[in-house]
Motif scaffolding. Structure first.
Motif, mmCIF file in Angstrom:
data_model
loop_
_atom_site.group_PDB
_atom_site.id
_atom_site.type_symbol
_atom_site.label_atom_id
_atom_site.label_comp_id
_atom_site.label_asym_id
_atom_site.label_seq_id
_atom_site.Cartn_x
_atom_site.Cartn_y
_atom_site.Cartn_z
ATOM 1 N N ARG A 95 0.848 -1.195 0.000
ATOM 2 C CA ARG A 95 0.000 0.000 0.000
ATOM 3 C C ARG A 95 0.884 1.246 0.000
ATOM 4 N N ARG A 98 -0.598 4.876 0.328
ATOM 5 C CA ARG A 98 -1.019 5.243 1.690
ATOM 6 C C ARG A 98 0.198 5.528 2.568
ATOM 7 N N CYS A 141 1.011 6.315 11.380
ATOM 8 C CA CYS A 141 1.836 5.476 10.511
ATOM 9 C C CYS A 141 2.217 4.181 11.225
ATOM 10 N N ARG A 143 0.600 2.672 13.551
ATOM 11 C CA ARG A 143 -0.595 1.840 13.686
ATOM 12 C C ARG A 143 -0.839 1.028 12.413
ATOM 13 N N GLU A 144 -0.598 1.619 11.271
ATOM 14 C CA GLU A 144 -0.871 0.922 10.012
ATOM 15 C C GLU A 144 0.289 0.103 9.472
ATOM 16 N N PHE A 145 1.520 0.536 9.755
ATOM 17 C CA PHE A 145 2.638 -0.054 9.010
ATOM 18 C C PHE A 145 3.782 -0.621 9.833
#
Length: 148
Positions: A95, A98, A141, A143-145
């Protein structure tokens, strides 16, 4: 017995040497940058929260340093080689748009903090909002990656 002990030490030394990673690898370069960012951010946050004495000059320098560092790690995210360790989730590469968006949000937030830190006199109340935005950008960032 002594020869066996020496042989075991030599084997252990060789094996430990194999675990060392290249300090110039993308993984180590970005880890170094992120650690520097964390230290700078903690110092600034500490000043705003009263854990460290507030110093206008030190805050402005720290904000400038954080802003410069925030632009550096992204170039060190090539697709990892097979077997390469990474704290980043595979989603970083899956992703990419994003990931780049969140990186851009961090850069905007650190630029705003840096800009605010150039205004005199510096007041913690004026800096808290931009510092919160920096911390929120980091958290979003991670949290997502990031693998925790």
């Amino acid at each position: 017995m002594y020869k066996r002990f020496i042989a075991m030490l030599c084997v252990a030394a060789v094996l430990c040497g194999c675990e060392r990673s290249d300090p110039n690898s993308p993984l180590n370069l970005r880890k170094t940058i992120f650690k520097d960012m964390l230290r700078a951010s903690e110092q600034l946050g500490g000043m705003l929260r009263g854990r460290v004495a507030f110093d206008e000059h030190a805050f402005a320098e720290g904000a400038s340093r954080l802003d410069a560092l925030a632009r550096r790690p992204w170039q060190h995210f090539p697709v990892p080689a097979e077997g390469e360790r990474s704290n980043a989730q595979p989603a970083v590469w899956q992703r990419q748009a994003r990931f780049e968006d969140l990186a851009g949000q961090l850069e905007v937030a650190t630029a705003a903090l840096h800009g605010q830190s150039q205004r005199r006199p510096l007041r913690a109340s004026d800096l808290q909002g931009p510092m919160d935005a920096v911390e929120q950008a980091c958290t979003a960032c991670h949290r997502e990656f990031r693998n925790h």
